[in-house]
Design a protein around this motif. Structure first.
Motif, PDB file in Angstrom:
ATOM      1  N   VAL B  28       0.849  -1.188   0.162  1.00 14.62           N
ATOM      2  CA  VAL B  28       0.033   0.096   0.000  1.00 14.62           C
ATOM      3  C   VAL B  28       0.717   1.198   0.042  1.00 14.62           C
ATOM      4  O   VAL B  28       0.741   2.147  -0.759  1.00 14.62           O
ATOM      5  CB  VAL B  28      -0.925  -0.019   1.128  1.00 14.62           C
ATOM      6  CG1 VAL B  28      -1.729   1.328   1.399  1.00 14.62           C
ATOM      7  CG2 VAL B  28      -2.091  -1.265   1.155  1.00 14.62           C
ATOM      8  N   TRP B  29       1.883   1.388   0.843  1.00 11.44           N
ATOM      9  CA  TRP B  29       2.620   2.377   0.879  1.00 11.44           C
ATOM     10  C   TRP B  29       3.438   2.867  -0.357  1.00 11.44           C
ATOM     11  O   TRP B  29       3.759   3.901  -0.806  1.00 11.44           O
ATOM     12  CB  TRP B  29       3.804   2.257   2.045  1.00 11.44           C
ATOM     13  CG  TRP B  29       3.337   2.072   3.443  1.00 11.44           C
ATOM     14  CD1 TRP B  29       1.953   2.786   3.802  1.00 11.44           C
ATOM     15  CD2 TRP B  29       3.699   1.665   4.259  1.00 11.44           C
ATOM     16  NE1 TRP B  29       1.693   2.476   5.148  1.00 11.44           N
ATOM     17  CE2 TRP B  29       2.885   1.599   5.540  1.00 11.44           C
ATOM     18  CE3 TRP B  29       5.028   1.052   4.696  1.00 11.44           C
ATOM     19  CZ2 TRP B  29       3.099   1.246   6.890  1.00 11.44           C
ATOM     20  CZ3 TRP B  29       5.142   0.253   5.872  1.00 11.44           C
ATOM     21  CH2 TRP B  29       4.143   0.639   7.200  1.00 11.44           C
ATOM     22  N   ARG B  31       2.666   1.609  -3.443  1.00 14.29           N
ATOM     23  CA  ARG B  31       1.690   1.645  -4.745  1.00 14.29           C
ATOM     24  C   ARG B  31       1.942   0.445  -5.582  1.00 14.29           C
ATOM     25  O   ARG B  31       2.521   0.470  -6.613  1.00 14.29           O
ATOM     26  CB  ARG B  31       1.811   2.805  -5.225  1.00 14.29           C
ATOM     27  CG  ARG B  31       1.288   4.053  -4.346  1.00 14.29           C
ATOM     28  CD  ARG B  31       0.987   5.453  -5.074  1.00 14.29           C
ATOM     29  NE  ARG B  31       0.734   6.127  -4.214  1.00 14.29           N
ATOM     30  CZ  ARG B  31      -0.812   6.603  -3.927  1.00 14.29           C
ATOM     31  NH1 ARG B  31      -1.866   5.931  -4.704  1.00 14.29           N
ATOM     32  NH2 ARG B  31      -1.169   7.466  -3.130  1.00 14.29           N
ATOM     33  N   VAL B 148      11.474   1.104   6.157  1.00  9.71           N
ATOM     34  CA  VAL B 148      10.671   2.326   6.598  1.00  9.71           C
ATOM     35  C   VAL B 148      11.356   3.482   5.902  1.00  9.71           C
ATOM     36  O   VAL B 148      10.771   4.383   5.160  1.00  9.71           O
ATOM     37  CB  VAL B 148      10.481   2.407   8.227  1.00  9.71           C
ATOM     38  CG1 VAL B 148       9.863   3.767   8.430  1.00  9.71           C
ATOM     39  CG2 VAL B 148       9.321   1.276   8.398  1.00  9.71           C
ATOM     40  N   LEU B 149      12.810   3.796   6.009  1.00  9.19           N
ATOM     41  CA  LEU B 149      13.517   4.995   5.542  1.00  9.19           C
ATOM     42  C   LEU B 149      13.259   4.796   4.124  1.00  9.19           C
ATOM     43  O   LEU B 149      13.058   5.841   3.530  1.00  9.19           O
ATOM     44  CB  LEU B 149      14.977   4.510   5.843  1.00  9.19           C
ATOM     45  CG  LEU B 149      15.512   5.459   7.072  1.00  9.19           C
ATOM     46  CD1 LEU B 149      16.978   4.955   7.482  1.00  9.19           C
ATOM     47  CD2 LEU B 149      15.189   6.839   7.063  1.00  9.19           C
ATOM     48  N   SER B 150      13.317   3.770   3.368  1.00  2.00           N
ATOM     49  CA  SER B 150      13.431   3.671   1.882  1.00  2.00           C
ATOM     50  C   SER B 150      11.884   3.907   1.390  1.00  2.00           C
ATOM     51  O   SER B 150      12.009   4.575   0.418  1.00  2.00           O
ATOM     52  CB  SER B 150      13.964   2.382   1.343  1.00  2.00           C
ATOM     53  OG  SER B 150      13.438   1.462   1.585  1.00  2.00           O
ATOM     54  N   THR B 151      11.102   3.842   2.127  1.00  2.00           N
ATOM     55  CA  THR B 151       9.665   3.925   1.974  1.00  2.00           C
ATOM     56  C   THR B 151       9.566   5.581   1.888  1.00  2.00           C
ATOM     57  O   THR B 151       8.873   6.226   0.911  1.00  2.00           O
ATOM     58  CB  THR B 151       8.518   3.424   2.823  1.00  2.00           C
ATOM     59  OG1 THR B 151       8.804   2.023   2.755  1.00  2.00           O
ATOM     60  CG2 THR B 151       7.127   3.782   2.480  1.00  2.00           C
ATOM     61  N   LEU B 152      10.219   6.208   2.569  1.00  2.00           N
ATOM     62  CA  LEU B 152       9.973   7.831   2.801  1.00  2.00           C
ATOM     63  C   LEU B 152      10.954   8.415   1.718  1.00  2.00           C
ATOM     64  O   LEU B 152      10.503   9.571   1.240  1.00  2.00           O
ATOM     65  CB  LEU B 152      10.613   8.237   4.104  1.00  2.00           C
ATOM     66  CG  LEU B 152       9.678   8.426   5.285  1.00  2.00           C
ATOM     67  CD1 LEU B 152      10.397   8.788   6.656  1.00  2.00           C
ATOM     68  CD2 LEU B 152       8.623   9.480   5.048  1.00  2.00           C
ATOM     69  N   GLY B 153      11.924   7.840   1.197  1.00  3.39           N
ATOM     70  CA  GLY B 153      12.501   8.270   0.032  1.00  3.39           C
ATOM     71  C   GLY B 153      14.227   7.384   0.029  1.00  3.39           C
ATOM     72  O   GLY B 153      14.758   7.277   0.758  1.00  3.39           O
ATOM     73  N   ARG B 203      -4.706   1.545   8.233  1.00  6.59           N
ATOM     74  CA  ARG B 203      -4.369   2.937   7.966  1.00  6.59           C
ATOM     75  C   ARG B 203      -5.188   4.003   8.477  1.00  6.59           C
ATOM     76  O   ARG B 203      -5.012   4.960   9.211  1.00  6.59           O
ATOM     77  CB  ARG B 203      -4.255   3.186   6.610  1.00  6.59           C
ATOM     78  CG  ARG B 203      -3.959   4.688   6.133  1.00  6.59           C
ATOM     79  CD  ARG B 203      -2.783   5.015   6.627  1.00  6.59           C
ATOM     80  NE  ARG B 203      -2.402   6.616   6.534  1.00  6.59           N
ATOM     81  CZ  ARG B 203      -2.478   7.451   7.386  1.00  6.59           C
ATOM     82  NH1 ARG B 203      -2.929   7.204   8.941  1.00  6.59           N
ATOM     83  NH2 ARG B 203      -2.153   8.735   7.300  1.00  6.59           N
ATOM     84  N   THR B 208       1.325   5.641  13.198  1.00  5.52           N
ATOM     85  CA  THR B 208       2.617   5.201  13.113  1.00  5.52           C
ATOM     86  C   THR B 208       2.776   3.846  11.996  1.00  5.52           C
ATOM     87  O   THR B 208       1.965   2.766  12.074  1.00  5.52           O
ATOM     88  CB  THR B 208       3.419   4.738  14.241  1.00  5.52           C
ATOM     89  OG1 THR B 208       3.197   3.810  15.102  1.00  5.52           O
ATOM     90  CG2 THR B 208       3.553   6.210  15.174  1.00  5.52           C
ATOM     91  N   PRO B 209       3.845   3.630  11.325  1.00  5.01           N
ATOM     92  CA  PRO B 209       4.072   2.514  10.482  1.00  5.01           C
ATOM     93  C   PRO B 209       3.881   1.205  11.368  1.00  5.01           C
ATOM     94  O   PRO B 209       3.307   0.380  10.850  1.00  5.01           O
ATOM     95  CB  PRO B 209       5.091   2.584   9.729  1.00  5.01           C
ATOM     96  CG  PRO B 209       6.045   3.791  10.149  1.00  5.01           C
ATOM     97  CD  PRO B 209       5.078   4.619  11.126  1.00  5.01           C
ATOM     98  N   GLU B 210       4.494   1.019  12.563  1.00  7.15           N
ATOM     99  CA  GLU B 210       4.624   0.052  13.359  1.00  7.15           C
ATOM    100  C   GLU B 210       2.906  -0.363  13.707  1.00  7.15           C
ATOM    101  O   GLU B 210       2.571  -1.741  13.630  1.00  7.15           O
ATOM    102  CB  GLU B 210       5.288   0.179  14.495  1.00  7.15           C
ATOM    103  CG  GLU B 210       6.838   0.362  14.429  1.00  7.15           C
ATOM    104  CD  GLU B 210       7.073   1.686  13.939  1.00  7.15           C
ATOM    105  OE1 GLU B 210       6.325   2.621  13.876  1.00  7.15           O
ATOM    106  OE2 GLU B 210       8.105   1.906  13.261  1.00  7.15           O
ATOM    107  N   MET B 212       0.465   0.204  12.076  1.00  5.79           N
ATOM    108  CA  MET B 212      -0.321  -0.006  10.852  1.00  5.79           C
ATOM    109  C   MET B 212      -0.012  -1.487  10.615  1.00  5.79           C
ATOM    110  O   MET B 212      -0.975  -2.146  10.372  1.00  5.79           O
ATOM    111  CB  MET B 212      -0.126   0.928   9.686  1.00  5.79           C
ATOM    112  CG  MET B 212      -0.887   0.710   8.502  1.00  5.79           C
ATOM    113  SD  MET B 212      -0.816   2.101   7.270  1.00  5.79           S
ATOM    114  CE  MET B 212      -0.734   1.141   5.750  1.00  5.79           C
TER     115      MET B 212
END
Lengths: 249, 260
Positions: B28-29, B31, B148-153, B203, B208-210, B212
């Motif tokens: 989901v995050w 896509r 999580v970091l690479s999901t943000l960028g 969601r 927080t991601p955790e 979720m």
């Protein structure tokens, strides 16, 4: 004043054609470097070479042993499906501790927003949030990619002031890519004018009169470079203590 | 043992829900819904191949899914939009799989492949699935920060020393493994539903991601158990019942978060 981070004869290619060529650059402790250049001049690529995200095809990148880099990216991949409070964001990648977070949050002016989702923050708050996260890592070098993009004039001014104050407090080096060709923070120790290679560099007032700078950016403003200075008669509702005007070296 | 098949089904389905709940958050995050589709459609081809050559269905499906995952990962790095490419691979693999099933799959129940046949599983199947839970769960826990970091960028993650391409690769492989294991539980068509619905439901209540990821696991678990119950008491088809239950929970949680 030894080099924290230095690039030697660096070249980067993406697919066809070079993006950066024969770049030599040394970042020394505590100095503020501003990189300006037209679109596609390789500014962001240069920063990404410094963070280690891009490995150059040629040349060497030397980092001082144990060098800590604080990176503020141009933007985050903020998707509304990704839940992330500002407080949790500051704990990336390592938990920072409530006391340290409270101090840094106070300093960067984000204290009241810790429980908010980062996807819902305004541009200015998000920039300060990303800056706070970078600072919590106690960086030796702070790398900022177009940090004032999307901020209005007052917002940019406030952000530049904050950067300068933080540099003085933390004594970290600052390397900043500026999206605005003609406005450069006057506290910069060095301005680097980039167009695939380093065209010219030096103190802000020196670069602004250099023929290479005029050749690159001359047309729009007839070759003038405005140095951002603290305009104390032009406040937009945010207070800060008066401090010495840095004179361009 | 009385009702043993129900216990096996519940055991397998809960394992599937745990894997799909956690991996579904990343789907989901980032896509990657289409990516999940492509993998599960390729699974049909995997089933046909394993029947044609006479080896384990798990092996065939996981093998083909891994192959497609690696192929897609290779294209992910390129500048081109991968959406249309995913569409070609997804539907191409499904069509070829259906042809192969018709030619080789003597006695193959296409319905079982597409919608799963959870009530005929054996304890051995449940064991495979829980081995998968261990592998995927361990991997996610180990790589959580980097993911999580690479999901943000990508740049942000790379600046913290994360090898973004490698993380993408293993995430793709984990999804392929899930598809291989979950095929008989919910079937090729409904796997994507279990990736997306619990995560999307989570969601609306997670901050927080955790939170979720944990909520998605709970939602998925509740959905499979109520779906199985519906299947047992009212004789509804198991796979679709579980997906419907997840959809109902999604709607309820939307309502809960809208009120608060």
């Amino acid at each position: 004043m030894s080099g924290l981070l230095s690039l030697q004869d660096v070249a980067v290619h993406y697919g066809q054609g070079p993006v950066l060529q024969s770049v030599d650059l040394t970042v020394r402790a505590g100095e503020i470097i501003t990189i300006v250049g037209p679109n596609g001049s390789g500014k962001s690529s240069l920063l990404r070479v410094m963070t280690g995200a891009v490995r150059p095809e040629q040349g060497r990148v030397l980092r001082q042993a144990g060098l800590r880099i604080g990176y503020v990216p141009q933007k985050l991949r903020l998707d509304p499906t990704f839940p992330m409070t500002l407080r949790r964001f500051l704990d990336l990648p390592q938990p920072a501790g409530d006391h340290a977070v409270a101090l840094v949050a106070e300093r960067t002016g984000i204290s009241g927003h810790m429980h908010k989702q980062i996807a819902s923050l305004s541009g200015g708050l998000l920039q300060r949030g990303m800056l706070a996260r970078a600072i919590l890592r106690r960086p030796d070098v702070l790398l900022l990619d177009e940090p004032t993009q999307g901020l209005d004039q007052a917002g940019s001014a406030g952000f530049y002031e904050l950067i300068e104050d933080l540099r003085n407090e933390l004594n970290c080096a600052v390397v900043m890519v500026s999206h605005d060709l003609h406005v450069v923070m006057s506290a910069s120790d060095r301005v680097i004018c980039l167009n695939g290679h380093i065209c010219c560099q030096g103190a802000p007032d020196v670069v602004s009169t250099a023929p290479e700078y005029r050749a690159l950016f001359g047309r729009g403003t007839r070759g003038t470079m405005a140095l951002y200075r603290h305009d104390h008669d032009h406040h937009h509702g945010h207070d800060h203590e008066h401090h010495a005007e840095p004179s361009p070296k | 043992m009385y009702l043993e098949f129900m216990w096996i089904a519940a055991c397998a389905a809960v394992g599937m829900a745990i894997m799909a709940g956690v991996l579904g958050c990343f789907v989901v995050w980032r896509r990657m819904a289409y990516f999940g589709d492509a993998l599960s459609h390729a699974a049909v081809l995997g089933v046909a191949i394993s029947l044609g050559f006479g080896f384990s269905v798990y092996l065939g499906v996981a093998g083909v899914a891994c192959l497609v995952a690696v192929l897609l990962w290779g294209f992910m790095g390129s500048q081109h939009s991968t959406d249309s490419l995913l569409g070609v691979i997804s539907h191409g693999a499904l069509a070829i799989g259906l042809i192969a099933a018709a030619l080789w799959g003597n006695g193959l129940s296409l319905e079982a492949v597409l919608f799963g046949d959870i009530l005929v599983l054996e304890w051995r199947d449940a064991l495979y699935i829980w081995t998968g839970v261990g592998v995927i769960g361990g991997y996610i826990l180990w790589r959580w920060r980097a993911l999580v970091l690479s999901t943000l960028g990508d740049d942000l993650a790379a600046s913290e020393g994360v090898d973004v391409r490698r993380e993408q690769f293993f995430l793709a492989l984990a999804l392929a493994l899930l598809v291989g294991l979950a095929l008989q539980v919910v079937g090729a068509i409904l796997i994507t539903a279990f990736l997306i619905i619990p995560a999307a439901a989570a969601r609306s209540v997670a901050r927080t991601p955790e939170a979720m990821a944990i909520t998605a696991v709970l939602v998925g678990t509740a959905a499979v158990i109520s779906g199985l119950a519906g299947s047992y008491y009212w004789d509804m088809p198991a796979g679709p019942s579980m997906v419907s239950a997840a959809a109902v929970i999604f709607v309820v949680l939307q309502g809960v978060s809208a009120k608060s």
